[in-house]
Design a protein around this motif. Structure first.
Motif, PDB file in Angstrom:
ATOM      1  N   MET A  53      -5.374  -1.063  -5.386  1.00  0.00           N
ATOM      2  CA  MET A  53      -5.054  -2.429  -4.981  1.00  0.00           C
ATOM      3  C   MET A  53      -6.126  -3.426  -5.431  1.00  0.00           C
ATOM      4  SD  MET A  53      -2.643  -4.008  -3.403  1.00  0.00           S
ATOM      5  CE  MET A  53      -2.372  -5.677  -2.837  1.00  0.00           C
ATOM      6  N   ASN A  54      -7.400  -3.011  -5.404  1.00  0.00           N
ATOM      7  CA  ASN A  54      -8.469  -3.941  -5.758  1.00  0.00           C
ATOM      8  C   ASN A  54      -8.556  -4.226  -7.252  1.00  0.00           C
ATOM      9  OD1 ASN A  54      -9.445  -1.514  -6.637  1.00  0.00           O
ATOM     10  ND2 ASN A  54     -11.178  -1.426  -5.226  1.00  0.00           N
ATOM     11  N   ASP A 106      -0.549   5.065  -4.566  1.00  0.00           N
ATOM     12  CA  ASP A 106      -1.160   5.147  -5.890  1.00  0.00           C
ATOM     13  C   ASP A 106      -0.475   4.250  -6.918  1.00  0.00           C
ATOM     14  OD1 ASP A 106       1.166   6.551  -5.848  1.00  0.00           O
ATOM     15  OD2 ASP A 106       0.418   8.287  -6.947  1.00  0.00           O
ATOM     16  N   VAL A 107       0.456   3.398  -6.501  1.00  0.00           N
ATOM     17  CA  VAL A 107       1.142   2.500  -7.425  1.00  0.00           C
ATOM     18  C   VAL A 107       1.232   1.113  -6.781  1.00  0.00           C
ATOM     19  CG1 VAL A 107       3.266   2.011  -8.676  1.00  0.00           C
ATOM     20  CG2 VAL A 107       2.503   4.374  -8.424  1.00  0.00           C
ATOM     21  N   HIS A 108       0.680   0.121  -7.475  1.00  0.00           N
ATOM     22  CA  HIS A 108       0.713  -1.249  -6.982  1.00  0.00           C
ATOM     23  C   HIS A 108       1.160  -2.161  -8.130  1.00  0.00           C
ATOM     24  CE1 HIS A 108      -1.525   0.204  -3.491  1.00  0.00           C
ATOM     25  NE2 HIS A 108      -2.325   0.822  -4.352  1.00  0.00           N
ATOM     26  N   GLY A 109       2.190  -2.917  -7.888  1.00  0.00           N
ATOM     27  CA  GLY A 109       2.745  -3.773  -8.934  1.00  0.00           C
ATOM     28  C   GLY A 109       2.114  -5.145  -8.977  1.00  0.00           C
ATOM     29  N   LEU A 110       2.102  -5.737 -10.155  1.00  0.00           N
ATOM     30  CA  LEU A 110       1.666  -7.120 -10.333  1.00  0.00           C
ATOM     31  C   LEU A 110       2.645  -7.803 -11.276  1.00  0.00           C
ATOM     32  CD1 LEU A 110       0.047  -7.476 -13.354  1.00  0.00           C
ATOM     33  CD2 LEU A 110      -1.524  -5.972 -12.148  1.00  0.00           C
ATOM     34  N   SER A 111       2.818  -9.099 -11.091  1.00  0.00           N
ATOM     35  CA  SER A 111       3.811  -9.837 -11.850  1.00  0.00           C
ATOM     36  C   SER A 111       3.245 -11.176 -12.278  1.00  0.00           C
ATOM     37  CB  SER A 111       5.077 -10.048 -11.001  1.00  0.00           C
ATOM     38  OG  SER A 111       5.997 -10.885 -11.666  1.00  0.00           O
ATOM     39  N   SER A 141       0.809  -1.221   0.000  1.00  0.00           N
ATOM     40  CA  SER A 141       0.000   0.000   0.000  1.00  0.00           C
ATOM     41  C   SER A 141       0.839   1.266   0.000  1.00  0.00           C
ATOM     42  CB  SER A 141      -0.930   0.003   1.218  1.00  0.00           C
ATOM     43  OG  SER A 141      -1.848  -1.066   1.157  1.00  0.00           O
ATOM     44  N   ARG A 142       2.137   1.137  -0.035  1.00  0.00           N
ATOM     45  CA  ARG A 142       3.010   2.312  -0.048  1.00  0.00           C
ATOM     46  C   ARG A 142       4.000   2.194  -1.196  1.00  0.00           C
ATOM     47  NH1 ARG A 142       4.569   2.703   6.411  1.00  0.00           N
ATOM     48  NH2 ARG A 142       2.426   2.645   7.202  1.00  0.00           N
ATOM     49  N   PRO A 143       4.060   3.172  -2.090  1.00  0.00           N
ATOM     50  CA  PRO A 143       3.183   4.349  -2.144  1.00  0.00           C
ATOM     51  C   PRO A 143       1.752   3.986  -2.496  1.00  0.00           C
ATOM     52  CG  PRO A 143       4.541   4.207  -4.096  1.00  0.00           C
ATOM     53  CD  PRO A 143       5.031   3.141  -3.176  1.00  0.00           C
TER      54      PRO A 143
END
Length: 490
Positions: free
Chosen positions: A279-280, A217-222, A213-215
């Protein structure tokens, strides 16, 4: 002062009512009311000779003496509780108040100090011997509950350094979940399956923690995809990059990328990394991206298969037939029908950033994407707005081909693309023999009209007066292609 005991116990009773009934509802207002009651109790005690720092008077009346003792002890405990509440409400950061760990531990220490003071001042017990005895007892208890104590001190470290807070999505070692509670012993995580996982603070303090959740506004996925070793890496990477281009739900910055991760005895592992702003969105975008990777790899001639077994023998389908088999519109066709229709497909190649369909034009052919990524944009008064991206195995233009409807969108290529097209005359002869395919196309067109009304013109008055959109489209197709009435069915 007359009847100080009655007045003192009355104040205590009012404080208990305010505490238990939570009146008023505002925490800060309720705290100030309780502080006022405590100062009133202090005034009653000190003005009547009932000092909490000495034994209670009334030695000649045993009942009054013990009631005075009880009231003085209550004063100590009430003061300890209000002191911790004041510190918690007025001084501690909001994050610490939610986690409760510091306030719980500090409150326990203050209550212990208040209890020792009450024993020493009010009951006049030998506090020094009590403290010495309690020290030895504390050593014994410390050895017995050392694991619990380690959780407590680890929790203090976690609350001080704040690697995560309530509401954050974190990964502790290999376990991912949302932090729903932090207390003096453990961190409570709600996993993606809805289960509650309790991680002891001592374990969390030693673990590798990833705060997703940090930062904010950016959430990575792989995604890790295993490909057969025979496939050329450049071909695979180009296909994966086209898949990233075709997914418009990911962020442009940080830029997504695909890379060769490592090799094994049976495969080569490739990793696709992208980023989303919420995140969702990760689950839905991960599924969409994997589907795009599969389709673009298939379009590049790289097929995913079970490793460790021989590759399946190549079928007899040529490129056109294989493409038609992947289009849902033609699922009901037999092999012979697919072969017949495939003969009428014509191949067209386009460069990047080339317009294929202009707004308000009537397509005279059905286009099927063989390779590449295309952008579907809606032209508005404020400018162009992208509403979708299409890739291998997807078709467009059925609105004009079937019912003569103009499309209100602009379709252009984002990457070099290959399309196969089926003209109106060829489609008319085919639909006369296969009217069920026309109905499937009408269903697809009706679905798109419901979901994206921009893709078709407004329906005429006779549709709005009671005929369903699907029924109107079926009638339109039969008129445009001069099909026989007996083929309409129901």
């Amino acid at each position: 002062m007359k009847y100080p005991l009655i007045l003192g116990f009355g104040i205590v009773a009012v404080d208990v009512v305010v505490w238990r009934a939570r009146l008023p509802r505002n925490d800060l207002t309720r705290l100030f009311i309780r502080l006022g009651l405590f100062f009133a109790l202090s005034w009653v005690l000190f003005s009547s000779g009932l000092s909490p720092f000495t034994r209670a008077p009334y030695d000649n009346v045993v009942e009054l003496h013990w009631l005075g003792q009880v009231l003085e002890i209550i004063w100590w405990l009430m003061g300890a509780r209000l002191f911790t509440l004041s510190l918690d409400t007025l001084l501690l950061p909001r994050a610490w108040r939610k986690q409760r760990l510091f306030s719980d531990v500090f409150g326990a220490v203050v209550f212990l100090a208040a209890a020792v003071a009450a024993l020493g001042f009010v009951l006049e017990l030998p506090v020094r011997g009590l403290v010495a005895t309690s020290g030895a007892l504390a050593i014994v208890l410390g050895l017995a509950i050392q694991s619990t104590l380690s959780d407590v001190f680890a929790g203090i470290v976690i609350n001080t350094t704040e690697p995560y807070a309530i509401g954050d999505w974190v990964t502790i070692d290999d376990v991912e979940g949302k932090v729903v509670e932090m207390n003096w012993r453990a961190t409570h995580l709600q996993t993606g399956q809805g289960n509650l996982l309790i991680v002891p603070n001592a374990v969390a303090a030693k673990a590798k923690i990833t705060n997703n959740s940090r930062p904010g506004d950016v959430h990575g996925l792989s995604l890790v995809i295993e490909i057969e070793p025979e496939a050329r890496p450049r071909t695979v990477l180009d296909a994966l990059e086209r898949a990233l281009t075709g997914c418009n739900g990911i962020l442009a910055t940080p830029a997504p990328y695909a890379r060769m991760k490592r090799t094994t005895m049976n495969s080569v592992q490739y990793e696709v990394v992208a980023f989303v702003d919420e995140m969702n969105k990760k689950l839905a975008i991960s599924n969409e991206l994997f589907d795009l990777c599969y389709r673009h790899l298939a379009a590049a001639g790289v097929a995913l298969r079970t490793l460790g077994v021989p590759a399946p023998a190549l079928g007899v389908l040529d490129e056109k037939e294989a493409l038609l088999k992947r289009v849902s519109l033609f699922d009901s066709l037999t092999g012979e029908e697919v072969s017949r229709l495939a003969k009428h497909l014509s191949r067209h190649e386009y460069k990047a950033n080339q317009q294929i369909l202009a707004p308000d034009t009537v397509p005279d052919s059905l286009s099927i994407v063989r390779a590449g990524v295309l952008s579907v944009s809606l032209i508005e008064s404020s400018g162009s707005r992208e509403i979708a991206r299409i890739g291998p195995g997807e078709a467009f233009g059925e609105a004009g081909l079937l019912a003569g409807l103009p499309m209100h969108v602009s379709i252009s290529t984002l990457t070099p693309s290959v399309l196969f097209q089926l003209g109106k005359d060829d489609m008319t002869s085919f639909l006369k023999d296969h009217p069920e395919v026309a109905k499937q196309m009408c269903q697809l067109l009706a679905y798109r009209q419901d979901k994206l009304g921009e893709l078709a013109t407004q329906m005429p008055v006779d549709h709005e007066k009671g005929r369903s959109l699907f029924q109107w489209l079926v009638g339109k197709v039969w008129n445009v292609h001069s099909l026989h009435d007996e083929s309409k069915g129901s």
